[in-house]
Design an enzyme around this catalytic site. Sequence first.
Site, PDB file in Angstrom:
ATOM      1  N   GLY A 240     105.334  42.496  22.610  1.00  0.00           N
ATOM      2  CA  GLY A 240     106.253  41.365  22.517  1.00  0.00           C
ATOM      3  C   GLY A 240     106.107  40.612  21.216  1.00  0.00           C
ATOM      4  O   GLY A 240     106.725  39.556  21.033  1.00  0.00           O
ATOM      5  N   CYS A 350     137.775  42.610  21.618  1.00  0.00           N
ATOM      6  CA  CYS A 350     138.724  41.651  22.182  1.00  0.00           C
ATOM      7  C   CYS A 350     138.006  40.608  23.032  1.00  0.00           C
ATOM      8  O   CYS A 350     138.209  40.524  24.237  1.00  0.00           O
ATOM      9  CB  CYS A 350     139.727  42.443  23.012  1.00  0.00           C
ATOM     10  SG  CYS A 350     140.958  41.433  23.769  1.00  0.00           S
TER      11      CYS A 350
HETATM   12  N1  LLP Z   1     106.526  46.869  27.313  1.00  0.00           N
HETATM   13  C1  LLP Z   1     107.361  46.515  28.299  1.00  0.00           C
HETATM   14  C2  LLP Z   1     106.973  46.723  29.677  1.00  0.00           C
HETATM   15  C3  LLP Z   1     108.609  45.934  27.984  1.00  0.00           C
HETATM   16  O1  LLP Z   1     109.428  45.564  28.962  1.00  0.00           O
HETATM   17  C4  LLP Z   1     108.967  45.753  26.624  1.00  0.00           C
HETATM   18  C5  LLP Z   1     110.262  45.169  26.264  1.00  0.00           C
HETATM   19  C6  LLP Z   1     108.057  46.167  25.628  1.00  0.00           C
HETATM   20  C7  LLP Z   1     106.839  46.710  26.016  1.00  0.00           C
HETATM   21  C8  LLP Z   1     108.336  46.022  24.168  1.00  0.00           C
HETATM   22  O2  LLP Z   1     108.445  44.697  23.779  1.00  0.00           O
HETATM   23  P1  LLP Z   1     108.640  44.342  22.228  1.00  0.00           P
HETATM   24  O3  LLP Z   1     107.352  44.655  21.522  1.00  0.00           O
HETATM   25  O4  LLP Z   1     109.753  45.183  21.706  1.00  0.00           O
HETATM   26  O5  LLP Z   1     108.972  42.917  22.215  1.00  0.00           O
HETATM   27  N2  LLP Z   1     116.752  43.483  24.239  1.00  0.00           N
HETATM   28  C9  LLP Z   1     115.902  42.345  23.921  1.00  0.00           C
HETATM   29  C10 LLP Z   1     114.437  42.653  24.128  1.00  0.00           C
HETATM   30  C11 LLP Z   1     114.126  43.188  25.518  1.00  0.00           C
HETATM   31  C12 LLP Z   1     112.672  43.564  25.674  1.00  0.00           C
HETATM   32  C13 LLP Z   1     112.458  44.358  26.910  1.00  0.00           C
HETATM   33  N3  LLP Z   1     111.112  44.782  27.128  1.00  0.00           N
HETATM   34  C14 LLP Z   1     116.210  41.899  22.496  1.00  0.00           C
HETATM   35  O6  LLP Z   1     117.096  42.466  21.855  1.00  0.00           O
HETATM   36  O7  LLP Z   1     115.598  40.944  21.999  1.00  0.00           O
END
Ligand code: LLP
Length: 426
Positions: A240, A350
């Site tokens: 995250g 749209c």
């Molecule tokens: N692990 C799990 C269990 C997750 O659900 C996620 C992301 C990650 C790792 C990776 O997290 P990251 O390092 O990428 O923050 N669509 C949204 C973000 C959704 C994240 C979902 N889970 C956006 O565009 O900001």
Amino acid sequence: MFTIKDHLEIQDNHLIIGGADTVELAEQYGTPLYVTNESRVIENFSSYRKAFPDADIYYAAKANGSFALLRMLSRQGAGADVFSYGELYMVLLAGIPREKILFNGNSKTDFELQKAVEIGVKVSVDSRDELHTLSEIARRAKIEVEIAFRVNPDVSPKTHPKISTGLRTSKFGIPSEEVVSIYQEASELPGISPSGIHCHIGSQILDTSPFREAAEKMMDIVEKVTALGIDLKFIDMGSGLGIPYKKDERAPTPQDHAEAILPVFKERTNALGISPKLILEPGRYIVGDTTILLTRVNTVKKAAKNFVGVDAGFNLLIRPVMYDSYHYAVVANKASEPPSGTYTIVGPICETGDILAHDRELPHIEKGDLIALLDVGAYGFSMSSQYNGRPRCAEILVKDGEADVIREREDVEELMAKQRLPARLM
Ligand code: LLP
């Protein structure tokens, strides 16, 4: 030549990525166009590995599941966090070994659990109900499946509510206070080997204190689970880690992430006399800043605002609409010109909400100009759709000035690809 944002440069008024001129790329491959800088992906992955030398890095395939990227990361030794059978299929095909895959998900189908068992990947179990389904599937297959429980640690990651996953009210994970008893239950079930623990508190996190808080809470649980006589072989802290989307925004680095959690992890596992593997699941940090979206200006209109109509909309980049997120915009063919007006960049969809960038100070814009939206490598193409009858665009990978197509542009036939007419409509 000067640098605009880390690996992006400007030369002769043009934006350059990975040594390639974006104006030439757009002419050669057409727009809209996603362009990824291969070296930047490797650099980002290496920074994570350097910050956590003893951990396993399980790339979150949902951030960007393009096959060429999965293959590159597989060659770097990445594992994978997958959230569906589709992602599992892709990462295995890319060469990521099954021992380095964690199958996550809050609502997996029986088919997906069956596949996870047959293939032999670890499963992060999200509920008691799922635990029993999985046990039954594993028992029937006469296979022992390694599991972790996804813990809901009740930590606020101080990010956008739609991407906060570890709040008490979130749909993910098992409430902390129930976790210990569920390990006890799991250790008595056939087909189940409780061997890890997992959490993930959210995405685009810009302050590392929630990571530390989550680590402390997880280690409290690890202590209790260890006292049950369960030997935890891995502790997966998710990821995250945020990235700076605005020009002068500050974001923590993988090093800062490590400083927040490693002391807690080391001190408390030492005190318990256990040596579990630490796993991290970064997605955005690895791929977010590696990619730009090139989009051509169709029309400029002076109305309540200076609207710049481009050929990419939220069908290709939904983040601004979905999370009010900010992506830095550059006029790629006028990259060193000073701002001369305030422009709002809108897509062709749209819907009133189809706005990619609000009120940006940019050089004079006219029809035919090329806009680059930056930092779209994470949750960009992977969240795209064909809404409004728009085939998806191509993706290009650049390295040392050379470009390769890694995904062909869809054409209108793709809109019809899986559709069928009932006989009465023939
Ligand atoms: N692990 C799990 C269990 C997750 O659900 C996620 C992301 C990650 C790792 C990776 O997290 P990251 O390092 O990428 O923050 N669509 C949204 C973000 C959704 C994240 C979902 N889970 C956006 O565009 O900001």
